[in-house]
Scaffold this active site. Sequence first.
Site, PDB file in Angstrom:
ATOM      1  N   LYS A   1       9.171  -4.735  -0.537  1.00  0.00           N
ATOM      2  CA  LYS A   1       9.042  -3.462  -1.239  1.00  0.00           C
ATOM      3  C   LYS A   1       8.921  -2.351  -0.193  1.00  0.00           C
ATOM      4  O   LYS A   1       7.896  -2.210   0.471  1.00  0.00           O
ATOM      5  CB  LYS A   1       7.820  -3.429  -2.164  1.00  0.00           C
ATOM      6  CG  LYS A   1       7.917  -2.204  -3.082  1.00  0.00           C
ATOM      7  CD  LYS A   1       6.604  -1.668  -3.550  1.00  0.00           C
ATOM      8  CE  LYS A   1       5.891  -0.788  -2.581  1.00  0.00           C
ATOM      9  NZ  LYS A   1       6.508   0.525  -2.302  1.00  0.00           N
TER      10      LYS A   1
ATOM     11  N   GLY B   1      -4.439  -1.425   2.656  1.00  0.00           N
ATOM     12  CA  GLY B   1      -4.514  -2.746   3.298  1.00  0.00           C
ATOM     13  C   GLY B   1      -5.719  -3.525   2.784  1.00  0.00           C
ATOM     14  O   GLY B   1      -5.628  -4.726   2.502  1.00  0.00           O
TER      15      GLY B   1
ATOM     16  N   GLU C   1      -1.145  -4.621   9.286  1.00  0.00           N
ATOM     17  CA  GLU C   1      -1.063  -3.691  10.418  1.00  0.00           C
ATOM     18  C   GLU C   1      -1.418  -2.324   9.867  1.00  0.00           C
ATOM     19  O   GLU C   1      -0.654  -1.762   9.083  1.00  0.00           O
ATOM     20  CB  GLU C   1       0.339  -3.738  11.033  1.00  0.00           C
ATOM     21  CG  GLU C   1       0.338  -3.247  12.461  1.00  0.00           C
ATOM     22  CD  GLU C   1       0.685  -1.785  12.598  1.00  0.00           C
ATOM     23  OE1 GLU C   1      -0.232  -0.945  12.418  1.00  0.00           O
ATOM     24  OE2 GLU C   1       1.857  -1.486  12.862  1.00  0.00           O
TER      25      GLU C   1
ATOM     26  N   CYS D   1       1.488   4.712  13.993  1.00  0.00           N
ATOM     27  CA  CYS D   1       0.170   4.067  13.897  1.00  0.00           C
ATOM     28  C   CYS D   1      -0.507   3.975  15.256  1.00  0.00           C
ATOM     29  O   CYS D   1      -1.724   4.030  15.348  1.00  0.00           O
ATOM     30  CB  CYS D   1       0.301   2.693  13.257  1.00  0.00           C
ATOM     31  SG  CYS D   1       1.587   1.707  13.986  1.00  0.00           S
TER      32      CYS D   1
ATOM     33  N   GLU E   1      -7.681   9.045  11.312  1.00  0.00           N
ATOM     34  CA  GLU E   1      -6.238   9.139  11.549  1.00  0.00           C
ATOM     35  C   GLU E   1      -5.668  10.353  10.798  1.00  0.00           C
ATOM     36  O   GLU E   1      -5.838  10.474   9.590  1.00  0.00           O
ATOM     37  CB  GLU E   1      -5.568   7.861  11.053  1.00  0.00           C
ATOM     38  CG  GLU E   1      -4.078   7.823  11.322  1.00  0.00           C
ATOM     39  CD  GLU E   1      -3.457   6.480  10.984  1.00  0.00           C
ATOM     40  OE1 GLU E   1      -2.991   5.813  11.905  1.00  0.00           O
ATOM     41  OE2 GLU E   1      -3.459   6.093   9.798  1.00  0.00           O
TER      42      GLU E   1
HETATM   43  O1  TXE Z   1       0.065   4.869   2.811  1.00  0.00           O
HETATM   44  P1  TXE Z   1      -0.050   3.567   1.899  1.00  0.00           P
HETATM   45  P2  TXE Z   1       0.615   6.335   2.425  1.00  0.00           P
HETATM   46  C1  TXE Z   1      -1.590   6.088   6.969  1.00  0.00           C
HETATM   47  C2  TXE Z   1      -1.477   7.525   7.409  1.00  0.00           C
HETATM   48  C3  TXE Z   1      -1.060   8.221   6.157  1.00  0.00           C
HETATM   49  C4  TXE Z   1      -1.831   7.442   5.128  1.00  0.00           C
HETATM   50  C5  TXE Z   1      -1.323   7.530   3.711  1.00  0.00           C
HETATM   51  O2  TXE Z   1      -2.726   7.978   7.850  1.00  0.00           O
HETATM   52  O3  TXE Z   1      -1.400   9.573   6.155  1.00  0.00           O
HETATM   53  O4  TXE Z   1      -1.774   6.128   5.575  1.00  0.00           O
HETATM   54  O5  TXE Z   1       0.058   7.168   3.657  1.00  0.00           O
HETATM   55  C6  TXE Z   1       2.320   0.767  -0.739  1.00  0.00           C
HETATM   56  N1  TXE Z   1      -0.678  -1.933  -3.939  1.00  0.00           N
HETATM   57  N2  TXE Z   1      -0.399   5.302   7.271  1.00  0.00           N
HETATM   58  O6  TXE Z   1      -0.043   6.815   1.191  1.00  0.00           O
HETATM   59  O7  TXE Z   1      -0.600   3.888   0.578  1.00  0.00           O
HETATM   60  C7  TXE Z   1       3.176   2.012  -0.701  1.00  0.00           C
HETATM   61  O8  TXE Z   1       4.047   2.046  -1.822  1.00  0.00           O
HETATM   62  C8  TXE Z   1       0.334  -2.340  -3.177  1.00  0.00           C
HETATM   63  C9  TXE Z   1      -0.463   4.471   8.450  1.00  0.00           C
HETATM   64  O9  TXE Z   1       2.071   6.342   2.465  1.00  0.00           O
HETATM   65  O10 TXE Z   1      -0.788   2.573   2.713  1.00  0.00           O
HETATM   66  C10 TXE Z   1       3.888   1.855   0.626  1.00  0.00           C
HETATM   67  O11 TXE Z   1       5.002   0.977   0.470  1.00  0.00           O
HETATM   68  N3  TXE Z   1       1.042  -1.516  -2.378  1.00  0.00           N
HETATM   69  C11 TXE Z   1       0.658   3.527   8.528  1.00  0.00           C
HETATM   70  C12 TXE Z   1       2.820   1.181   1.503  1.00  0.00           C
HETATM   71  O12 TXE Z   1       1.872   0.625   0.603  1.00  0.00           O
HETATM   72  C13 TXE Z   1       0.669  -0.225  -2.322  1.00  0.00           C
HETATM   73  C14 TXE Z   1       1.960   3.944   8.002  1.00  0.00           C
HETATM   74  C15 TXE Z   1       2.099   2.125   2.445  1.00  0.00           C
HETATM   75  O13 TXE Z   1       1.473   3.121   1.700  1.00  0.00           O
HETATM   76  C16 TXE Z   1      -0.407   0.259  -3.090  1.00  0.00           C
HETATM   77  C17 TXE Z   1       1.871   4.759   6.810  1.00  0.00           C
HETATM   78  C18 TXE Z   1      -1.097  -0.661  -3.929  1.00  0.00           C
HETATM   79  N4  TXE Z   1      -2.129  -0.297  -4.687  1.00  0.00           N
HETATM   80  C19 TXE Z   1       0.722   5.428   6.522  1.00  0.00           C
HETATM   81  N5  TXE Z   1      -0.538   1.579  -2.840  1.00  0.00           N
HETATM   82  C20 TXE Z   1       0.799   2.673   9.744  1.00  0.00           C
HETATM   83  N6  TXE Z   1      -0.185   1.820  10.015  1.00  0.00           N
HETATM   84  O14 TXE Z   1       1.812   2.690  10.420  1.00  0.00           O
HETATM   85  C21 TXE Z   1       0.412   1.916  -1.957  1.00  0.00           C
HETATM   86  N7  TXE Z   1       1.162   0.839  -1.635  1.00  0.00           N
END
Ligand code: TXE
Length: 486
Positions: A177, A235, A252, A286, A385
Amino acid sequence: MTFNHFIDGQWQPADSQQSFVTINPATEQPIQSVAAGNSVDIDKAVKAARKAFDHGPWPRLSGKQRGAYLRKIADLINQRLDELARLEVTDNGKPFPEAKWDIEDTAGCFEFYAALAEQMDEQDSETIDLGEPAFTSKAIKEPVGVAGAIIPWNFPMLMAAWKVAPALAAGCTMVLKPSEVTPLTAIALAEIVEQAELPAGVLNIVTGTGPEAGQPLAEHPDVDKMAFTGSVPTGSRIMSMAANQVKNISLELGGKSPLIIFADTDIEQAVEWIMFGIFWNQGQVCSATSRVLVEESLYPQLLERLTEEAKKITIGEGNESGVLLGPLVNEAQYQKVMAAIERGQGEGAKLVCGGGRPEHLHQGYYVEPTIFTEVPEDSWIWQEEIFGPVVCVKSFTSEEQAVQLANDSRFGLAGAVMSNDLQRCDRVACALRAGIIWINCSQPTFVQAPWGGYKQSGIGRELGHWGLNNYLETKQITSYDPQQRW
Ligand code: TXE
């Protein structure tokens, strides 16, 4: 036209008939309508992956045969390099040269895991000496089963490759996904997989939001393993969902990585790596080195040079030549970063440069390169972050203090140290509590080397043979020889 899901080797519309639209962050205009998946679509995809794992050829092929498919995928990506990079620029906003590295690395990742798959045939059995003549024992590796992958928007196609390539090499089947913010290159990957004639159900791609499509994937009882990259709160939620079925997970998550610069470092080198470490991909990385610690005697000159260079960065649409900083990925991220900048000022930090929208750009989610100093150690902007082009710079007086400040974080993804004294660099590298340490640089990432974090930055390691191991189980087979009597 709406882009559909790719399930069981076929393009399938969303069960709900619903769709959502992706937005170009430079123009704020719609790009493409994409199927909005829900639990019904996820269930179909998981069933297809289950069937392909339990009854299909994929886990039963030799490593060499799986490797050949992965090489074909890499070749097809390489054939579409520029087009895929342009698609990434449109969907994500990043400058074109950076998008091109991502796509080259995506192909490289498939090639790397093709080579590991090819070696699996020779390595898949290890004899164990039990010290008992009546018993012989061996350990073999087997694929975990059906893997689910949920990925973010900052390196859309590359993050897909980091999960898909090792999972397929191991013999797993997968449901991926992508982020709803940047689904387009994942859909292109589905086209490529179709063209490579991967057996049906081996890789399934369902687009949709986290709660609607991600959650049912993480909760699905037929998924044996979940791999996730994204924020700490999501996560942690995925870990709770996986806990119900004691599912194998790798996570991660975020970071607030330090870059420590000692006074004997060449100032121009230091400025170059600070800039790359925080402004690359608009700081939406990240492992971005978002906390810079500089030895006191170098601090004033370094801050002056860094500020000069930050002010010179060319900001604009990622396809324009010479652009080094594009827009943030979407409005939500733009609002989050702007709120963080305001919060930093409220917490008493000093804004040295940036902090707003570039005046000449009237549309798009642009944020100027931003530098804060005099940042309190317990402030939100020093500890959390931001995921934008915002760096906090602080001075230190001793190696011990630098390490203490660097380690004072709930995160532990990456860290970096710069000095002419390589023994000192090694000492500091060992003292930092993080999974990835760079010496005299920041950010270079290689598919051969392990990637992942300590503390709240995650669980497990991706890339290299560690990444393959994420998708493998280890089985002990011990036999008794009655002739030998025990
Ligand atoms: O992250 P999410 P978002 C951090 C960064 C950013 C913040 C929010 O600080 O500002 O996260 O970003 C899926 N059940 N990082 O909201 O929510 C979502 O659809 C299952 C760090 O985009 O973690 C997407 O595919 N899945 C990071 C994925 O999770 C769910 C990179 C990431 O989204 C879900 C990105 C749920 N309940 C953001 N809710 C890094 N470590 O590189 C969301 N998702």
